[in-house]
Write a protein that holds these residues in place. Structure first.
Motif, short mmCIF file in Angstrom:
data_model
loop_
_atom_site.label_atom_id
_atom_site.label_comp_id
_atom_site.label_asym_id
_atom_site.label_seq_id
_atom_site.Cartn_x
_atom_site.Cartn_y
_atom_site.Cartn_z
N TYR A 98 0.84 -1.20 0.00
CA TYR A 98 0.00 0.00 0.00
C TYR A 98 0.87 1.25 0.00
CZ TYR A 98 -3.70 -3.15 1.57
OH TYR A 98 -4.60 -4.19 1.67
N PHE A 99 0.44 2.22 -0.78
CA PHE A 99 1.08 3.54 -0.73
C PHE A 99 0.02 4.61 -0.85
CE2 PHE A 99 2.44 7.26 -3.21
CZ PHE A 99 3.24 7.85 -2.24
N ASN A 100 0.14 5.63 0.00
CA ASN A 100 -0.75 6.77 -0.10
C ASN A 100 0.01 8.03 0.29
OD1 ASN A 100 -2.91 8.69 0.15
ND2 ASN A 100 -4.32 6.97 0.33
N PRO A 101 0.07 9.02 -0.61
CA PRO A 101 0.79 10.26 -0.29
C PRO A 101 -0.04 11.25 0.51
CG PRO A 101 -0.04 10.37 -2.52
CD PRO A 101 -0.43 9.01 -1.99
N LEU A 102 -1.33 10.94 0.75
CA LEU A 102 -2.23 11.91 1.36
C LEU A 102 -2.88 11.43 2.65
CD1 LEU A 102 -4.04 13.06 -1.91
CD2 LEU A 102 -2.16 14.22 -0.74
N PRO A 201 -2.15 7.45 -4.97
CA PRO A 201 -2.07 6.21 -4.20
C PRO A 201 -2.15 4.98 -5.08
CG PRO A 201 -4.25 7.16 -4.03
CD PRO A 201 -3.42 8.17 -4.78
N LEU A 202 -1.62 3.88 -4.56
CA LEU A 202 -1.75 2.60 -5.25
C LEU A 202 -1.73 1.48 -4.22
CD1 LEU A 202 1.21 0.92 -5.51
CD2 LEU A 202 1.71 2.87 -6.95
N ALA A 203 -2.31 0.35 -4.60
CA ALA A 203 -2.32 -0.83 -3.75
C ALA A 203 -2.08 -2.04 -4.63
CB ALA A 203 -3.65 -0.96 -3.01
N LEU A 204 -1.36 -3.02 -4.10
CA LEU A 204 -1.00 -4.22 -4.85
C LEU A 204 -1.26 -5.45 -3.99
CD1 LEU A 204 2.48 -2.93 -6.05
CD2 LEU A 204 0.42 -3.03 -7.45
N ALA A 205 -1.76 -6.50 -4.61
CA ALA A 205 -2.01 -7.76 -3.91
C ALA A 205 -1.44 -8.91 -4.72
CB ALA A 205 -3.52 -7.96 -3.72
N PRO A 208 -2.41 -16.24 -4.22
CA PRO A 208 -1.72 -17.51 -3.96
C PRO A 208 -1.03 -18.11 -5.19
CG PRO A 208 -3.80 -17.48 -2.80
CD PRO A 208 -3.78 -16.25 -3.66
N ASP A 209 -1.54 -17.84 -6.39
CA ASP A 209 -0.93 -18.40 -7.59
C ASP A 209 0.24 -17.55 -8.11
OD1 ASP A 209 -2.17 -16.20 -8.69
OD2 ASP A 209 -3.44 -17.32 -10.07
N GLY A 210 0.59 -16.49 -7.37
CA GLY A 210 1.73 -15.66 -7.74
C GLY A 210 1.39 -14.48 -8.62
N THR A 211 0.16 -14.39 -9.10
CA THR A 211 -0.22 -13.24 -9.92
C THR A 211 -0.50 -12.03 -9.03
OG1 THR A 211 -2.57 -13.86 -9.89
CG2 THR A 211 -1.22 -14.71 -11.70
N TRP A 212 -0.37 -10.84 -9.64
CA TRP A 212 -0.59 -9.59 -8.91
C TRP A 212 -1.84 -8.89 -9.42
CZ3 TRP A 212 2.27 -7.50 -4.89
CH2 TRP A 212 3.49 -8.13 -4.60
N VAL A 213 -2.53 -8.23 -8.50
CA VAL A 213 -3.68 -7.38 -8.83
C VAL A 213 -3.41 -6.02 -8.21
CG1 VAL A 213 -6.16 -7.00 -8.51
CG2 VAL A 213 -5.28 -9.32 -8.87
N GLY A 214 -3.74 -4.96 -8.93
CA GLY A 214 -3.52 -3.62 -8.42
C GLY A 214 -4.81 -2.85 -8.28
N LEU A 215 -4.76 -1.78 -7.50
CA LEU A 215 -5.91 -0.89 -7.34
C LEU A 215 -5.45 0.54 -7.45
CD1 LEU A 215 -8.97 -0.53 -6.57
CD2 LEU A 215 -8.17 -0.21 -4.22
N LEU A 216 -6.14 1.30 -8.29
CA LEU A 216 -5.93 2.74 -8.41
C LEU A 216 -7.26 3.41 -8.10
CD1 LEU A 216 -3.97 2.84 -11.79
CD2 LEU A 216 -3.00 2.98 -9.49
N ASP A 217 -7.25 4.47 -7.28
CA ASP A 217 -8.52 5.16 -7.04
C ASP A 217 -8.32 6.67 -7.09
OD1 ASP A 217 -7.64 6.04 -4.46
OD2 ASP A 217 -8.29 4.16 -3.59
N ASP A 218 -9.45 7.36 -7.30
CA ASP A 218 -9.45 8.81 -7.39
C ASP A 218 -10.79 9.32 -6.88
OD1 ASP A 218 -11.33 8.48 -9.48
OD2 ASP A 218 -9.75 8.46 -10.99
N HIS A 219 -11.11 10.58 -7.17
CA HIS A 219 -12.33 11.19 -6.65
C HIS A 219 -13.60 10.53 -7.19
CE1 HIS A 219 -10.72 14.57 -4.37
NE2 HIS A 219 -9.78 14.66 -5.29
#
Length: 265
Positions: A98-102, A201-205, A208-219
């Motif tokens: 997780y990262f959030n600058p705000l 901001p961004l989030a990454l998960a 279990p199978d090693g693949t990644w999913v990301g999340l980007l959000d805004d207003h």
């Protein structure tokens, strides 16, 4: 609205089950350690039902977890459609980033901090605020479950230094979370200047199978990202953010320094 219908269903079931066992509101309140006025407020909808109340009702009324189950289902239904794929990924993940600058990342927010964030939308009804809060607190349970994911969070120093009455409590909570062996918190110091994470901001998960999913959000909402090309970009951005941050030990020391400047809780 679906959220209101779900809430009314839970309230109706609470009244029905309480009546079936022959308890009035005062008797139920005494056994549940709530005042009769609180029981009345929950059953009429002027006070939202939360997980502690639902669990206590399940114990007293011997419902086998009915009200907790109904409440958790209602909380999931109240979430925006775009968020649900991420929520599923977050629950299944073996690693989370997780990262959030705000803001303090949601998994580490106290109830008071999260409530204040949800109230920033000044047209949001109080009941909706509490529904969002309950859903956020439920998400946080992954941090303390039997097999939690590894969680790495990066926070901008400016987030820690926001002068607010709730920040002393929030910083103390953040330090407690940093003590968990599977939680690693890093701070990007003000001295870092401009860095790639200021784009948002961004989030990454990692599943279990090693693949990644990301999340980007805004207003306006958010987007779950899963394609290989876009994930490669997000993972590169994450590495840029992480490289700008202090070590774990230095980050904790900085949080403690800022906490001391906020004064006693």
């Amino acid at each position: 609205m679906e959220g209101e219908r779900n809430a009314e269903l839970i309230r109706a079931q609470l009244r029905r089950q309480r009546t079936l066992v022959g308890m009035n509101q005062e008797e139920f309140g005494k056994r549940a350690n709530y005042s009769a006025s609180t029981v009345s407020a929950v059953e009429t909808g002027t006070r939202p039902i939360d997980l502690p109340y639902a669990r206590r009702a399940d114990e007293i009324l011997a419902t086998g977890g009915l009200f907790e189950s109904l409440l958790r289902s209602a909380q999931r239904d109240s979430l925006p459609t775009w968020f649900k794929p991420w929520l599923e990924a977050e629950r299944e993940a073996q690693q989370l980033r997780y990262f959030n600058p705000l803001l303090i990342p949601g998994l580490f927010q106290t109830a008071n901090y999260a409530r204040a964030v949800f109230r920033l939308v000044d047209t949001r009804p109080e009941q909706e605020v509490e529904q969002h809060l309950a859903a956020r607190l439920e998400r946080q349970e992954i941090l303390t479950r039997e097999h939690p994911p590894q969680v790495v969070a990066v926070i901008d120093e400016s987030v820690l230094r926001r002068a607010d009455a709730i920040m002393a409590e929030q910083l103390a909570h953040l330090l407690r979370m940093a003590e968990l062996p599977h939680v690693h918190i890093h701070v990007v110091p003000a001295s870092a200047g401009l860095y790639i994470g200021l784009d948002g901001p961004l989030a990454l998960a990692m599943l279990p199978d090693g693949t990644w999913v990301g999340l980007l959000d805004d207003h306006l909402g958010g987007t779950a990202v899963g394609t290989a090309e876009r994930m490669a970009t997000l993972l590169a951005r994450w590495e840029g953010v992480r490289s700008a941050a202090l070590s774990e030990a230095m980050s904790v020391a900085l949080i403690k320094e800022v906490e001391s400047q906020h004064g006693p809780q």
